[in-house]
Design a protein around this motif. Structure first.
Motif, PDB file in Angstrom:
ATOM      1  N   ASN A 187     -22.618  22.623 -51.090  1.00 58.08           N
ATOM      2  CA  ASN A 187     -21.308  22.001 -51.331  1.00 58.08           C
ATOM      3  C   ASN A 187     -21.441  21.220 -52.638  1.00 58.08           C
ATOM      4  O   ASN A 187     -22.258  20.298 -52.700  1.00 58.08           O
ATOM      5  N   ASP A 199     -29.799  21.952 -44.578  1.00 55.49           N
ATOM      6  CA  ASP A 199     -28.436  21.543 -44.237  1.00 55.49           C
ATOM      7  C   ASP A 199     -27.618  22.825 -44.187  1.00 55.49           C
ATOM      8  O   ASP A 199     -27.362  23.466 -45.215  1.00 55.49           O
ATOM      9  N   SER A 248     -23.291  18.587 -40.816  1.00 47.08           N
ATOM     10  CA  SER A 248     -22.125  17.743 -40.678  1.00 47.08           C
ATOM     11  C   SER A 248     -21.196  18.537 -39.764  1.00 47.08           C
ATOM     12  O   SER A 248     -20.576  19.520 -40.188  1.00 47.08           O
ATOM     13  N   THR A 253     -18.537  17.629 -38.713  1.00 48.11           N
ATOM     14  CA  THR A 253     -17.201  17.332 -39.213  1.00 48.11           C
ATOM     15  C   THR A 253     -16.548  18.568 -39.835  1.00 48.11           C
ATOM     16  O   THR A 253     -15.322  18.648 -39.911  1.00 48.11           O
TER      17      THR A 253
HETATM   18  N1  PLP Z   1     -23.798  17.755 -45.732  1.00 47.43           N
HETATM   19  C1  PLP Z   1     -22.809  18.417 -46.345  1.00 47.43           C
HETATM   20  C2  PLP Z   1     -23.078  19.757 -46.936  1.00 47.43           C
HETATM   21  C3  PLP Z   1     -21.549  17.853 -46.457  1.00 47.43           C
HETATM   22  O1  PLP Z   1     -20.567  18.530 -47.068  1.00 47.43           O
HETATM   23  C4  PLP Z   1     -21.310  16.568 -45.908  1.00 47.43           C
HETATM   24  C5  PLP Z   1     -19.991  15.921 -46.027  1.00 47.43           C
HETATM   25  O2  PLP Z   1     -19.136  16.368 -46.754  1.00 47.43           O
HETATM   26  C6  PLP Z   1     -22.377  15.903 -45.286  1.00 47.43           C
HETATM   27  C7  PLP Z   1     -23.593  16.525 -45.203  1.00 47.43           C
HETATM   28  C8  PLP Z   1     -22.194  14.552 -44.678  1.00 47.43           C
HETATM   29  O3  PLP Z   1     -21.494  14.703 -43.487  1.00 47.43           O
HETATM   30  P1  PLP Z   1     -20.518  13.585 -42.854  1.00 47.43           P
HETATM   31  O4  PLP Z   1     -19.364  13.452 -43.778  1.00 47.43           O
HETATM   32  O5  PLP Z   1     -20.170  14.163 -41.517  1.00 47.43           O
HETATM   33  O6  PLP Z   1     -21.330  12.344 -42.769  1.00 47.43           O
END
Ligand code: PLP
Length: 428
Positions: free
Chosen positions: A160, A185, A207, A209
């Motif tokens: 990302n 990740d 994540s 989320t």
């Molecule tokens: N790893 C990646 C690739 C992410 O895109 C994000 C958040 O955008 C995170 C980790 C961090 O996650 P969180 O926002 O749930 O803390």
């Protein structure tokens, strides 16, 4: 601990970890919205506190709804066990807390989510944990950054925002040659798209989320362990494989074996750092996971068409989408994300920073916001938002220079997605 499942990915996404509630018959996983649990008697309470019996004490440590989510994600990744926490960043913190002592370090890809670069490069320094960033396109640059205090290598399977695909197998070789684990990740690829443990990775973080939850309604994170790393071999992981003073000398690796990191992360990390996932968020993420394969298929197919449309557009300088013929990461994509490139990618506008700002202000269907992996199509100009804390060099290293626009392609009707970009690009 999770057993390898013979079921297909779609079946696991719907069922793993869940069964009808034995008391009420409820078929959907109930939300156990309770902070604590009644002990049977003093002996049972003592045995729970001594980690001699599995069971619930307090929702900062375990919760039945959260446990279903943990088992489901562990099974989807083909791992031994998982620990769900309050966010993706919390997952990274709790995991590094298990692996690193103050004064130690890890080596990470320089092409990570901007928030991870800040967390690793700045905030973790306050814990005495140091991070060296190396270019993931040049795995051979990593060994020079590894010393006797290095405890892990950290990469994103598909990054990302730039969709940089890392050569997981090569990073496994480098990490294992130095007696340290590889952490991947896997947020942007999701376990539907990429299976880091199949290539020998040791730990996965998410994540939740993003694609796991998938609906932009809850923040959460997950750590998954493969169960195959030997934490005792090097003698360099004392939190996991040496007597723990906070548990009367218990050695987590000797006691919990293939889920030692999960056990330490829960019993010490969650207990003392505290970033527990709420049962309600666990329920929402679990519900999202049931349709993960269906959503990912649509996200991926839509992203392919949007990338092809942009690649042909006059105002577009470049498109960083591994699914385009001749793309830089085409070979790695076919190997590690065989079902298609991640539906999150960047492109460059010939008009630079100003054009990026204008575009995000001209779209209608796309939402201009700082999230990815939702059902909705999302757009962001990283240089003016998520990556603005980074220096110009760090922005460029992270694939977030001034001309860069990030798209997270949703599951809407493809013609509507393209029409929205088309009308916005026509405005300048
Ligand atoms: N790893 C990646 C690739 C992410 O895109 C994000 C958040 O955008 C995170 C980790 C961090 O996650 P969180 O926002 O749930 O803390």
């Amino acid at each position: 601990m999770t057993q390898k499942s013979d079921y297909g990915f779609e079946t696991i996404a719907v069922h793993a970890g869940a069964s009808p509630d034995p008391v009420t018959g409820a078929r959907a996983t109930p939300i156990y919205q309770t902070s604590s649990y009644v002990f049977e008697d003093v002996d049972q309470a003592a045995s729970l506190f001594n980690l001699q019996t599995f069971g619930n004490i307090y929702t900062r440590l375990t919760n039945p709804t959260v446990s279903v989510l943990e088992e489901r994600v562990a099974t989807l990744e083909g791992g031994a066990a998982a620990l769900a926490v309050a966010s993706g960043h919390a997952a990274q913190m709790v995991l590094m807390f298990a692996l690193l002592e103050p004064g130690e370090n890890f080596v990470a890809s320089s092409k990570l989510y901007g928030g991870s670069i800040t967390q690793f490069g700045t905030t973790f320094q306050k814990m005495g944990w140091h991070c060296t960033f190396c270019d993931p396109d040049d795995p051979d640059s990593f060994p020079a950054a590894i010393d006797e205090k290095t405890k892990a290598i950290f990469i994103e399977s598909s990054s990302n925002p730039g969709g940089v695909i890392t050569d997981i197998e090569r990073f496994v070789e480098i990490a294992h040659a130095h007696g340290i684990p590889l952490i991947v990740d896997n947020t942007c690829a999701s376990p539907w798209g990429c299976r880091p443990f199949d290539w020998g990775a040791d730990l996965v973080v998410h994540s939740a989320t993003k694609y796991l939850g998938g609906h932009g309604n809850s923040v959460g994170g997950v750590i998954v362990e493969s169960g195959d790393f030997d934490w005792a071999a090097s003698g360099r992981f004392p939190s996991i494989a040496a007597p723990c003073p906070a548990y009367h000398g218990l050695n987590f690796y000797e006691t919990f074996g293939r889920f030692a990191v999960t056990a330490y992360g829960r019993a010490v990390g969650l207990r003392d750092l505290g970033p527990a996932l709420s049962p309600f968020n666990a329920f929402l993420i679990l519900t999202g996971i049931e349709t993960l394969p269906l959503r990912m298929e649509r996200h991926t197919a839509n992203a392919q068409q949007v990338a092809e449309y942009l690649a042909d557009h006059d105002q577009v300088d470049w498109v960083s989408f591994a699914g385009l013929p001749g793309a830089k990461y085409e070979t790695l994509q076919k190997k590690y994300l065989p079902k298609g490139a991640a539906p999150l990618f960047t492109f460059g506008l010939k008009g630079g920073y100003d054009a990026g700002v204008k575009l995000v202000e001209s779209v209608n269907l796309f939402s201009h916001l700082a999230n990815i992996g939702e059902t909705r199509s999302l757009i962001l100009h990283p240089a003016s938002t998520t990556h603005r804390q980074l220096t110009g060099d760090q922005q460029i290293a992270a694939g977030a220079g001034p001309d860069v626009v990030r798209l997270s392609i949703g599951i809407e009707t493809i013609d509507d997605i393209i029409a929205d970009l088309d009308q916005a690009l026509a405005q300048f």
